[in-house]
Write a protein that holds these residues in place. Structure first.
Motif, PDB file in Angstrom:
ATOM      1  N   GLU A  83     -11.420  12.248   3.706  1.00 13.32           N
ATOM      2  CA  GLU A  83     -10.924  11.522   4.877  1.00 13.32           C
ATOM      3  C   GLU A  83     -11.143  10.021   4.720  1.00 13.32           C
ATOM      4  OE1 GLU A  83      -9.264  12.637   7.518  1.00 13.32           O
ATOM      5  OE2 GLU A  83      -9.195  14.612   6.539  1.00 13.32           O
ATOM      6  N   GLN A  84     -12.245   9.663   4.112  1.00 12.32           N
ATOM      7  CA  GLN A  84     -12.566   8.245   3.978  1.00 12.32           C
ATOM      8  C   GLN A  84     -11.851   7.588   2.804  1.00 12.32           C
ATOM      9  OE1 GLN A  84     -16.665   7.535   3.085  1.00 12.32           O
ATOM     10  NE2 GLN A  84     -16.447   5.298   3.002  1.00 12.32           N
ATOM     11  N   LEU A  85     -11.808   8.293   1.652  1.00 16.92           N
ATOM     12  CA  LEU A  85     -11.334   7.660   0.426  1.00 16.92           C
ATOM     13  C   LEU A  85      -9.844   7.819   0.190  1.00 16.92           C
ATOM     14  CD1 LEU A  85     -14.228   8.775  -1.970  1.00 16.92           C
ATOM     15  CD2 LEU A  85     -14.030   6.635  -0.692  1.00 16.92           C
ATOM     16  N   LEU A  86      -9.238   8.896   0.700  1.00 16.76           N
ATOM     17  CA  LEU A  86      -7.841   9.177   0.371  1.00 16.76           C
ATOM     18  C   LEU A  86      -6.891   8.917   1.524  1.00 16.76           C
ATOM     19  CD1 LEU A  86      -8.344  12.519  -1.613  1.00 16.76           C
ATOM     20  CD2 LEU A  86      -8.252  10.187  -2.497  1.00 16.76           C
ATOM     21  N   ALA A  87      -7.400   8.371   2.584  1.00 13.64           N
ATOM     22  CA  ALA A  87      -6.562   8.208   3.782  1.00 13.64           C
ATOM     23  C   ALA A  87      -5.362   7.320   3.514  1.00 13.64           C
ATOM     24  CB  ALA A  87      -7.404   7.624   4.915  1.00 13.64           C
ATOM     25  N   ASP A  88      -5.500   6.326   2.624  1.00 16.02           N
ATOM     26  CA  ASP A  88      -4.392   5.395   2.387  1.00 16.02           C
ATOM     27  C   ASP A  88      -3.575   5.773   1.168  1.00 16.02           C
ATOM     28  OD1 ASP A  88      -6.294   4.875   0.504  1.00 16.02           O
ATOM     29  OD2 ASP A  88      -6.098   2.687   0.597  1.00 16.02           O
ATOM     30  N   ARG A  89      -3.823   6.976   0.613  1.00 14.85           N
ATOM     31  CA  ARG A  89      -3.089   7.407  -0.569  1.00 14.85           C
ATOM     32  C   ARG A  89      -1.927   8.322  -0.189  1.00 14.85           C
ATOM     33  NH1 ARG A  89      -3.032   3.945  -3.426  1.00 14.85           N
ATOM     34  NH2 ARG A  89      -2.279   5.271  -5.118  1.00 14.85           N
ATOM     35  N   VAL A 139      -4.146  -0.942 -10.908  1.00 14.57           N
ATOM     36  CA  VAL A 139      -4.974  -0.121 -10.028  1.00 14.57           C
ATOM     37  C   VAL A 139      -4.782  -0.614  -8.596  1.00 14.57           C
ATOM     38  CG1 VAL A 139      -7.355   0.485  -9.437  1.00 14.57           C
ATOM     39  CG2 VAL A 139      -6.649   0.383 -11.845  1.00 14.57           C
ATOM     40  N   ALA A 140      -4.607   0.349  -7.713  1.00 13.57           N
ATOM     41  CA  ALA A 140      -4.397  -0.001  -6.305  1.00 13.57           C
ATOM     42  C   ALA A 140      -5.738  -0.317  -5.643  1.00 13.57           C
ATOM     43  CB  ALA A 140      -3.706   1.139  -5.585  1.00 13.57           C
ATOM     44  N   ASN A 141      -5.743  -1.313  -4.790  1.00 16.41           N
ATOM     45  CA  ASN A 141      -6.940  -1.644  -4.033  1.00 16.41           C
ATOM     46  C   ASN A 141      -7.198  -0.598  -2.964  1.00 16.41           C
ATOM     47  OD1 ASN A 141      -7.340  -4.023  -5.469  1.00 16.41           O
ATOM     48  ND2 ASN A 141      -5.980  -5.177  -4.107  1.00 16.41           N
ATOM     49  N   GLY A 142      -8.465  -0.437  -2.574  1.00 14.02           N
ATOM     50  CA  GLY A 142      -8.774   0.493  -1.499  1.00 14.02           C
ATOM     51  C   GLY A 142     -10.104   1.159  -1.693  1.00 14.02           C
TER      52      GLY A 142
END
Length: 996
Positions: free
Chosen positions: A255-261, A318-321
């Protein structure tokens, strides 16, 4: 194999129907494919096809093998693994819809994630074909264009025209026939578009290497075959040190790390990080982050990084996030663990892997910062003492210390690690505590105060490699050193290093007088490089503490202890005491048991005892002589014969201390100084005979014999001293010893010895001087000259010249003309002049004798013409410089200064006879004949006028005039003979053949 096993016709029908119904869909597909072909995938052909092969092998659960065969204008890429399926075909024809979505988990090792990698083939080919054991499929730019035309859809045709006929290639699959190469399950066949495509393929194949295998763990072997070579890549792990970590995110982390993927990425909640270090140092690194295939994110670390970083749509960055941030931390932890492993296995040589310097980019900066946050707490540096791995935060280095020194320091410096100069930046980055060498050296005095001399010796030996560096020697300036007397002092400079030739009891004695001698057990060559002085007998004697002890020995509680220490040292090598004049202050026992300075003692029965005043000197105690030997006693000033004192670089206006006891030395300095001024005058070396004022009055015959027979004494007497004035001009002057004897030595009658006629003096000169005592005849001639005896006119001093001139003018003296002529020549060259000129002088007389006249009645005839002028007075004869010298010495004018010398009348010109030129080629061509020749009204027989013309009134006068005018006075007799007897010419020429 059945036709159209993958349902390609249905796929084409659906795609074409969609395009016809909405031409904008066609434009979207065409633009998307073009973006991939010309942008993100333009140079990823080899990587993407190898990635597909790896995924196929993973899905099949077999070791992956892939063949890249490039021959002619066709590239064939064959691989093992799961063959092509209908879902796979549909995925190839559908942008961003991967068929691998349902087949991946944390353990599959599948790499493909986006479903667009196959688009990389469009960079080189418009007609790609895929053949598998299950069937084949092809794509074709031309066939796609034909299919669009066949639809007859006006809107679609318009879109195609707007694109200049360029259509998407990979949206319409066509059935294909064929089999993959034997041993492989699938093959991709790419007919290349043009030469540019061929060049790109060649480059990409040549760049393929171990990083590709490491990024694709599903592949066990990659074979590359071209017209130029065959290359096999396998077993990459054997060429790299690898550390890999990974895991699966839990629900909260997802939920925290992949939310913007993207949605499909969220279904892949696992991560992997792999670091690899080449086992061969020269191995080239890609210097980019692999995610896990290459990106364009620069990496400055000397390692290969493969991690499942999220990528942007181009798959190049690499995408930021938050996911990237988390993987950066995981990568940092893994890198630290890799360095720990390497340190454990390789002995700690990992500091070159610590990030230093500038970052290569944003991601690289983030990785470096994260790594440097972890490394200080990672055991990775090795302790010197026991080799255990230490955390950098617990370690300490000593600046400038080498391995040998560190090994000695390790037991007393906890956490000490080695530090090479090239590791400085890395150690600083790790936060390793740094101690200055000078600080450690200062602390050694306390930390190692109880260590034995043997321990210190080991420490000094460990410094052998450091003391050659000037900067490090400065830091070692306060290094503690144990002394022979038990003290521990700081700093080696000026300490004395004892040698084996010095008795230990002597060392102990000197220690009591403040001489700082290193403990013999601690002696090491490194101490000498740090300023310690090898303790030869000479260096010990030169020590200021020894000198102070000697000079105050008379007041010491135990003077004999001082004398024993000094004499014991001198006895080992008496030559070492040379030049140490102050050793003569050492007090020793005389024969009566009294303490007397060594310079006032003589050896019993010696020449010194015989010639020196017993009121000034005493015989040395025979027991002292027997104990230390004559050479040692002589070296400290006890006299067996007369002694000397020597000093170098002497300034006459500031005489050194060692010369000040010489009687009359200040007067000598004044007498010999240029122009009577001592200021700025120097002597390079001055050797003088001492104690001349102590010599008994009746001992001089014996003393002078001694001075001539002993080399040092002789040199101090007869060798002139070279005085250099302020103008740097050198001047030779009498030695001090010669000056003193000339000034102070008197004979029994109270008259000085100096100035008397040498036994070998010229008889004429001797006639004007007092004779020297007969005993001087046995002296060396140089000694006689040094003490002032006169052998020739040049030996006279100013007083001697006055005496000679006075006695020369004594009318009672009878002096032959020939003796006087020779004497005048010698007097005319004297460089000295008496204070007053004589009132009377001796001149030429009659009948070959001489006579005395008043100085006012004499002239100096400086050429033979003037001898015809008796009207001028008595003649003193000389020529050239000697004539000028005599004129000054006697204060008598030159003849031409009192007479004009002008010829009266002109005479008659006549040719010089040719016969004269046979003997005197320089003779003038014309002479002037006179019946009566007068000069200044006085008759003469010949003259040469101011113009050099000869005048004569007689044959004899003509011969002299021609000789003088030709500057060949020596030929006057030959010229006269030729003029008087011409018939003798042949005889005279024959005789002249033997003239010099």
């Amino acid at each position: 194999m059945s036709d159209d096993v993958f349902g390609t016709a249905g796929i084409r029908e659906r795609v074409l129907a969609g395009w016809s119904a909405a031409p904008v869909r066609f434009r979207e597909d065409a633009n998307a494919e073009e973006d991939l072909a010309l942008g993100g995938y333009v140079d990823r052909l080899v990587i993407e096809l190898a990635q597909n092969a790896a995924d196929a092998a993973v899905r099949a659960g077999v070791p992956g093998r892939v063949l890249f065969e490039f021959r002619g204008n066709t590239l064939v890429v064959a691989n093992t693994g799961t063959p092509l399926s209908a879902e796979g075909v549909e995925s190839l024809a559908t942008l961003r819809a991967s068929a691998k979505r349902d087949a991946v988990d944390a353990t599959t090792g599948s790499v493909g994630r986006f479903g667009v990698g196959f688009a990389a083939v469009l960079a080189v080919s418009d007609e790609p074909v895929v053949l598998s054991r299950t069937g084949g499929v092809r794509f074709s730019k031309a066939d796609t264009a034909d299919a669009i035309v066949a639809l007859g859809a006006v809107g679609l045709d318009t879109e195609v025209r707007r694109r200049d006929g360029k259509v998407p290639v990979l949206r319409l699959p066509f059935d294909a026939e064929g089999e993959p190469p034997t041993g492989y399950d699938t093959a991709v066949i790419l007919p290349l578009r043009d030469d540019a495509a061929a060049s790109l393929v060649n480059r990409l194949l040549s760049e393929a290497g171990d990083p590709l295998l490491l990024a694709l763990p599903g592949l066990a072997r990659i074979e590359i075959v071209t017209d130029a070579e065959t290359r096999v890549l396998e077993d990459a792990e054997s060429r790299w040190w690898i550390h890999q970590t990974g895991g699966t995110f839990d629900h909260a982390e997802r939920e925290q790390l992949l939310a913007d993927r993207p949605i499909e990425e969220r279904s892949r909640p696992f991560y992997s990080v792999l670091w690899a270090l080449p086992r061969i140092p020269e191995t080239a690194l890609p210097n980019v982050v692999q995610a896990p295939t290459p990106t364009e994110e620069a990496l400055s670390l000397p390692a290969l990084l493969l991690a499942t970083f999220p990528l942007d749509p181009t798959r190049r960055h690499v995408a930021n996030g938050p996911l990237t941030d988390r993987l950066v931390q995981e990568a940092a932890t893994a890198y630290a663990e890799l360095l720990r492993q390497r340190a454990e296995e390789s002995g700690g040589a990992v500091l070159q892997l610590v990030p230093t310097g500038l970052a290569a980019g944003v991601l690289d900066q983030a990785l470096r910062e994260a790594i440097l946050a972890v490394l200080p707490t990672t055991p990775m540096v090795r302790a010197v003492e026991d080799g255990a791995l230490l955390r950098p935060r617990d370690a300490v280095v000593v600046d400038g210390a080498d391995d040998a020194f560190n090994r000695v320091l390790a037991p007393i410096v906890p956490g000490l690690i080695g530090s090479a100069r090239q590791d400085r930046l890395a150690l600083d980055a790790l936060g390793v505590r740094r101690l200055e060498l000078a600080e450690v050296v200062d602390q050694l005095g306390t930390a190692a105060a109880d260590e034995s001399p043997e321990w210190w010796s080991v420490l000094y030996a460990s410094l052998s490699g450091m003391v050659t560096d000037a900067l490090l020697r400065e830091s070692l300036g306060t290094l503690p050193v144990p002394l022979a007397d038990g003290r521990l002092v700081r700093g080696a400079r000026g300490l004395l290093l004892p040698g084996p030739e010095i008795p230990i009891d002597v060392l102990k004695e000197f220690g009591e007088y403040g001489v700082r001698v290193v403990h013999p057990t601690a002696v090491d060559p490194a101490l000498e490089r740090l300023g310690a002085i090898p303790a030869s007998p000479r260096s010990l004697l030169e020590d200021s503490a020894v000198r102070a002890a000697v000079e105050h020995a008379a007041e010491a509680e135990d003077p004999e202890a001082v004398s024993h220490a000094v004499l014991g040292l001198v006895a080992t090598d008496p030559a070492q005491a040379e030049g140490l004049w102050w050793l003569s202050d050492l007090v020793l026992r005389d024969a009566d048991g009294e303490l007397v300075p060594a310079n006032a003692l003589v050896v019993p029965g010696s020449d010194a005892e015989a010639v020196l005043d017993d009121e000034e000197v005493a015989p040395v105690d025979p027991a002292v002589l027997e104990r230390y030997g004559l050479p040692a006693l002589a070296a400290v000033g006890v006299l067996a014969t007369l002694g000397t004192v020597t000093s170098a670089d002497v300034a006459l206006d500031r005489l050194p201390e060692e010369l000040k006891d010489l009687d009359g030395i200040e007067d000598w300095a004044y007498d010999v100084a240029p122009d009577g001024s001592r200021y700025g005058a120097t002597v390079g070396e001055l050797m003088a005979i001492r104690d001349l004022d102590w010599i008994k009055e009746d001992a001089w015959p014996r003393v002078l014999g001694i001075l001539g027979s002993e080399p040092d004494l002789r040199r101090a007497l007869v060798t002139q001293v070279r005085v250099v004035g302020p103008d740097d001009r050198p001047l030779g002057v009498p030695s001090y010893s010669a000056w003193w004897i000339r000034e102070r030595v008197l004979l029994e009658n109270g008259e000085p010895l100096a100035g008397r006629a040498d036994p070998d003096a010229d008889p004429v000169l001797a006639a004007f001087l007092d004779a020297a005592p007969e005993w001087t005849r046995g002296l060396d001639p140089e000694v006689r000259a040094a003490v002032g005896l006169v052998r020739q006119v040049g030996d006279l001093d100013a007083d001697g010249i006055s005496l000679v001139l006075e006695r020369l003018a004594d009318p009672e003296q009878e002096i032959a003309e020939s003796d006087l002529l020779r004497f005048w020549r010698q007097l005319g060259t004297l460089p000295l002049f008496p204070g007053d000129a004589p009132e009377k002088v001796r001149v030429l007389g009659e009948d070959g004798w001489t006579e005395v006249v008043d100085a006012e009645a004499a002239v100096v005839a400086d050429n033979p013409m003037w001898l015809q002028r008796a009207d001028l007075g008595g003649f003193v004869l000389a020529s050239g410089a000697a004539a000028d010298g005599l004129s000054d010495l006697l204060d008598v004018p030159l003849a031409h200064e009192v007479a004009e010398g002008k010829i009266d009348g002109t005479g008659t010109a006549a040719d010089v006879p040719d016969l004269v030129f046979e003997f005197v080629p320089e003779a003038p061509a014309v002479w002037w004949e006179h019946e009566e020749l007068t000069v200044d009204g006085v008759e003469v027989s010949w003259w040469v006028d101011a113009d050099g013309a000869p005048h004569a009134a007689t044959f004899d006068g003509l011969a002299k005039a021609l000789a003088w005018a030709s500057s060949r006075w020596d030929r006057r007799h030959v010229i006269r003979a030729v003029l008087n007897e011409p018939d003798r010419t042949s005889e005279l020429l024959a005789d002249a053949a033997y003239d010099d």
